[in-house]
Design a protein around this motif. Structure first.
Motif, PDB file in Angstrom:
ATOM      1  N   ARG A 101      13.037  52.611 -21.270  1.00  0.00           N
ATOM      2  CA  ARG A 101      12.584  51.285 -20.835  1.00  0.00           C
ATOM      3  C   ARG A 101      13.109  50.938 -19.450  1.00  0.00           C
ATOM      4  O   ARG A 101      12.524  50.119 -18.736  1.00  0.00           O
ATOM      5  CB  ARG A 101      12.986  50.232 -21.866  1.00  0.00           C
ATOM      6  N   ALA A 102      14.222  51.554 -19.047  1.00  0.00           N
ATOM      7  CA  ALA A 102      14.739  51.308 -17.704  1.00  0.00           C
ATOM      8  C   ALA A 102      13.788  51.818 -16.634  1.00  0.00           C
ATOM      9  O   ALA A 102      13.860  51.378 -15.480  1.00  0.00           O
ATOM     10  CB  ALA A 102      16.118  51.972 -17.545  1.00  0.00           C
ATOM     11  N   LEU A 103      12.895  52.732 -16.991  1.00  0.00           N
ATOM     12  CA  LEU A 103      11.940  53.263 -16.019  1.00  0.00           C
ATOM     13  C   LEU A 103      10.956  52.205 -15.544  1.00  0.00           C
ATOM     14  O   LEU A 103      10.290  52.382 -14.513  1.00  0.00           O
ATOM     15  CB  LEU A 103      11.176  54.449 -16.628  1.00  0.00           C
ATOM     16  N   ASP A 104      10.832  51.113 -16.280  1.00  0.00           N
ATOM     17  CA  ASP A 104       9.957  50.017 -15.838  1.00  0.00           C
ATOM     18  C   ASP A 104      10.494  49.337 -14.580  1.00  0.00           C
ATOM     19  O   ASP A 104       9.759  48.647 -13.885  1.00  0.00           O
ATOM     20  CB  ASP A 104       9.793  48.974 -16.950  1.00  0.00           C
ATOM     21  N   ASP A 105      11.767  49.521 -14.299  1.00  0.00           N
ATOM     22  CA  ASP A 105      12.381  48.922 -13.106  1.00  0.00           C
ATOM     23  C   ASP A 105      12.134  49.839 -11.913  1.00  0.00           C
ATOM     24  O   ASP A 105      12.903  50.773 -11.662  1.00  0.00           O
ATOM     25  CB  ASP A 105      13.882  48.723 -13.336  1.00  0.00           C
ATOM     26  N   ASP A 106      11.046  49.570 -11.186  1.00  0.00           N
ATOM     27  CA  ASP A 106      10.715  50.447 -10.057  1.00  0.00           C
ATOM     28  C   ASP A 106      11.406  50.017  -8.759  1.00  0.00           C
ATOM     29  O   ASP A 106      11.089  50.523  -7.685  1.00  0.00           O
ATOM     30  CB  ASP A 106       9.201  50.536  -9.848  1.00  0.00           C
ATOM     31  N   THR A 107      12.372  49.087  -8.853  1.00  0.00           N
ATOM     32  CA  THR A 107      13.148  48.722  -7.667  1.00  0.00           C
ATOM     33  C   THR A 107      14.284  49.723  -7.424  1.00  0.00           C
ATOM     34  O   THR A 107      14.909  49.693  -6.371  1.00  0.00           O
ATOM     35  CB  THR A 107      13.746  47.310  -7.811  1.00  0.00           C
ATOM     36  N   ARG A 108      14.543  50.593  -8.407  1.00  0.00           N
ATOM     37  CA  ARG A 108      15.587  51.604  -8.270  1.00  0.00           C
ATOM     38  C   ARG A 108      14.967  52.993  -8.364  1.00  0.00           C
ATOM     39  O   ARG A 108      14.078  53.227  -9.184  1.00  0.00           O
ATOM     40  CB  ARG A 108      16.645  51.439  -9.375  1.00  0.00           C
ATOM     41  N   THR A 109      15.427  53.911  -7.521  1.00  0.00           N
ATOM     42  CA  THR A 109      14.969  55.288  -7.606  1.00  0.00           C
ATOM     43  C   THR A 109      15.491  55.918  -8.894  1.00  0.00           C
ATOM     44  O   THR A 109      16.416  55.391  -9.537  1.00  0.00           O
ATOM     45  CB  THR A 109      15.456  56.113  -6.410  1.00  0.00           C
ATOM     46  N   LEU A 110      14.913  57.067  -9.243  1.00  0.00           N
ATOM     47  CA  LEU A 110      15.392  57.766 -10.429  1.00  0.00           C
ATOM     48  C   LEU A 110      16.849  58.192 -10.262  1.00  0.00           C
ATOM     49  O   LEU A 110      17.638  58.136 -11.227  1.00  0.00           O
ATOM     50  CB  LEU A 110      14.502  58.979 -10.707  1.00  0.00           C
TER      51      LEU A 110
END
Length: 256
Positions: free
Chosen positions: A203-212
């Motif tokens: 679910r953290a992948l929904d935060d596209d303000t941070r790179t992988l």
């Protein structure tokens, strides 16, 4: 487009029908080929706007957007003799079959677009790569989670190679479960915990303000457990091995 035809009703075909139908007030008419007869019949029973056609030509004749979802090895047989009028739009999700090959097989001047949808289109959460950009196809996938159009098939093939990592991810999780069971955990408990652990992390992948890479760093404590596994198992040699495997897959896909 209001009339969608699907030739080849496997897992992706089913997912597309469900994504276009569930929770939708005005779904399009959907015409299914008799290939995958059991799945097609089940979908037609579930959804009043879904119909199973007599054959593949019947699908083409009823549809504005013709979606090809057969297996690559079945492509020649499934498409042989089909007449596709130039006013249709052809959308292929057949892995490894180029636009040029499809156009030669079909003998049509209709637009031919390739795409890489994943089963999560049923939840309308899947970003789907398309090639080339086409307003009808991109609007179609925008309604299923988003379209990512690319300009050429070389770029498209790189994205296609990335999809080849999916089952490796599942086997990674299965290996974690096996390890935990080997150390005395009940297998059902280990399975349940691993699923919950990675569903939460995903679910953290929904935060596209941070790179992988930033997401990875934010889940680590210096000298902590996560950093220890990353640096002792997923080390530079491991990363190079993965890169070589992807390069080999890319070369294989480029030859098809």
């Amino acid at each position: 487009m209001n009339r969608i035809g699907i030739i080849g009703v496997g897992e992706i075909g089913r997912a597309l029908v469900e994504g276009l139908s569930d929770g939708t007030q005005e779904p399009p008419e959907i015409f299914l080929s008799p290939r995958g007869a059991a799945t097609a019949a089940e979908l037609a029973r579930r959804y009043p706007h879904v119909r199973v056609c007599a054959d593949n030509q019947d699908v083409v004749d009823h549809a504005e957007l013709v979606l090809l979802a057969v297996r690559p090895q079945d492509c020649a047989e499934a498409l042989a003799g089909l007449r596709v009028d130039d006013d249709r739009v052809v959308l292929s999700v057949i892995a490894g079959v180029s636009t040029g090959e499809l156009r030669r097989t079909l003998g049509t001047a209709a637009p031919v677009v390739r795409a890489i949808p994943l089963p999560s289109v049923r939840e309308r959460r899947c970003v789907t790569v398309t090639c080339p950009a086409h307003p009808v196809v991109d609007a179609f996938f925008d309604g299923l989670g988003g379209a990512l159009p690319v300009a050429d098939e070389e770029t498209f093939t790189v994205f296609s190679a990335l999809t080849g990592t999916l089952t490796a991810h599942y086997w990674y999780l299965a290996t974690l479960t096996d390890w935990a069971a080997g150390h005395g955990l009940a297998r059902e408990d280990a399975d349940r915990y691993v699923r919950g652990l990675f569903q939460g992390v995903a679910r953290a992948l929904d935060d596209d303000t941070r790179t992988l890479a930033q997401l990875a760093g934010d889940h680590e404590t210096p000298n902590g457990s996560n950093e220890r596994i990353r640096t002792t198992w997923f080390d530079a040699a491991n990363a190079r091995s993965l890169t070589r495997a992807l390069d080999g897959l890319l070369e294989h896909l480029g030859r098809r």
